[in-house]
Design a protein around this motif. Structure first.
Motif, short mmCIF file in Angstrom:
data_model
loop_
_atom_site.label_atom_id
_atom_site.label_comp_id
_atom_site.label_asym_id
_atom_site.label_seq_id
_atom_site.Cartn_x
_atom_site.Cartn_y
_atom_site.Cartn_z
N ARG A 33 47.07 37.25 33.06
CA ARG A 33 46.43 35.98 32.69
C ARG A 33 45.21 36.20 31.79
O ARG A 33 44.94 35.40 30.90
CB ARG A 33 46.02 35.22 33.95
CG ARG A 33 45.44 33.84 33.68
CD ARG A 33 45.18 33.10 34.98
NE ARG A 33 44.30 33.81 35.88
CZ ARG A 33 42.97 33.70 35.89
NH1 ARG A 33 42.37 32.93 35.03
NH2 ARG A 33 42.25 34.39 36.76
N LYS A 34 44.52 37.31 32.00
CA LYS A 34 43.34 37.62 31.17
C LYS A 34 43.72 37.70 29.70
O LYS A 34 42.95 37.32 28.84
CB LYS A 34 42.71 38.93 31.61
CG LYS A 34 42.11 38.90 32.98
CD LYS A 34 41.64 40.29 33.38
CE LYS A 34 41.34 40.37 34.85
NZ LYS A 34 41.09 41.76 35.28
N GLY A 35 44.91 38.20 29.42
CA GLY A 35 45.35 38.36 28.04
C GLY A 35 46.18 37.22 27.50
O GLY A 35 46.21 36.97 26.30
N THR A 36 46.86 36.50 28.40
CA THR A 36 47.78 35.46 27.94
C THR A 36 47.25 34.05 28.13
O THR A 36 47.67 33.14 27.42
CB THR A 36 49.13 35.54 28.68
OG1 THR A 36 48.93 35.23 30.07
CG2 THR A 36 49.77 36.92 28.53
N GLY A 37 46.41 33.87 29.13
CA GLY A 37 45.93 32.53 29.44
C GLY A 37 46.98 31.65 30.10
O GLY A 37 46.77 30.46 30.29
N GLN A 38 48.11 32.23 30.47
CA GLN A 38 49.19 31.46 31.08
C GLN A 38 48.85 31.05 32.51
O GLN A 38 48.13 31.76 33.21
CB GLN A 38 50.48 32.28 31.12
CG GLN A 38 51.09 32.56 29.77
CD GLN A 38 52.32 33.43 29.88
OE1 GLN A 38 52.35 34.38 30.65
NE2 GLN A 38 53.34 33.11 29.10
N THR A 39 49.42 29.92 32.93
CA THR A 39 49.36 29.54 34.33
C THR A 39 50.38 30.41 35.07
O THR A 39 51.24 31.05 34.45
CB THR A 39 49.73 28.06 34.54
OG1 THR A 39 51.11 27.88 34.18
CG2 THR A 39 48.83 27.14 33.72
N TYR A 40 50.32 30.37 36.40
CA TYR A 40 51.28 31.14 37.18
C TYR A 40 52.70 30.66 36.91
O TYR A 40 53.62 31.48 36.75
CB TYR A 40 50.95 31.04 38.67
CG TYR A 40 51.72 32.01 39.53
CD1 TYR A 40 51.40 33.36 39.56
CD2 TYR A 40 52.79 31.58 40.30
CE1 TYR A 40 52.10 34.26 40.35
CE2 TYR A 40 53.50 32.47 41.10
CZ TYR A 40 53.16 33.80 41.11
OH TYR A 40 53.86 34.69 41.89
#
Length: 98
Positions: free
Chosen positions: A28-35
């Motif tokens: 998430r740190k690199g993609t910003g995606q939600t789970y």
């Protein structure tokens, strides 16, 4: 405690669900995606590249299936991250080391 690693990071947890959550938090740190976005991506990538079916995240043993896929494909290695040798101070042409 279960421990897995990549070249760059180590992931720990008392069970498969906690390890997968740690892997997600790092991604998430690199993609910003939600789970939900990340899980959907995992389903697509492992099916398309290796034919491994990752179930929907709310299905029983879903995290275990994903963790096994990550290990089977070499994306994760079981066990702690081995110590790395110290970086060698090298000289890069055109660069000053001082």
């Amino acid at each position: 405690m279960r421990v897995y690693h990549t070249f760059f990071a180590e992931f720990k947890g008392p069970d498969d669900k906690a390890v997968i959550q740690a892997v997600f938090e790092d991604a998430r740190k690199g993609t910003g995606q939600t789970y939900d976005e990340w899980w959907t991506y995992q389903q697509k990538v492992w099916d398309q590249r290796y034919g491994i079916i990752v179930p929907n995240q709310n299905e029983p043993e879903a995290e275990t299936t994903l963790l096994r896929a990550l290990v089977k494909t070499g994306a994760l290695v079981e066990g702690p991250q081995p110590p790395r040798p110290p970086a060698k101070a090298g000289k890069t042409p055109g660069m000053s080391n001082g």
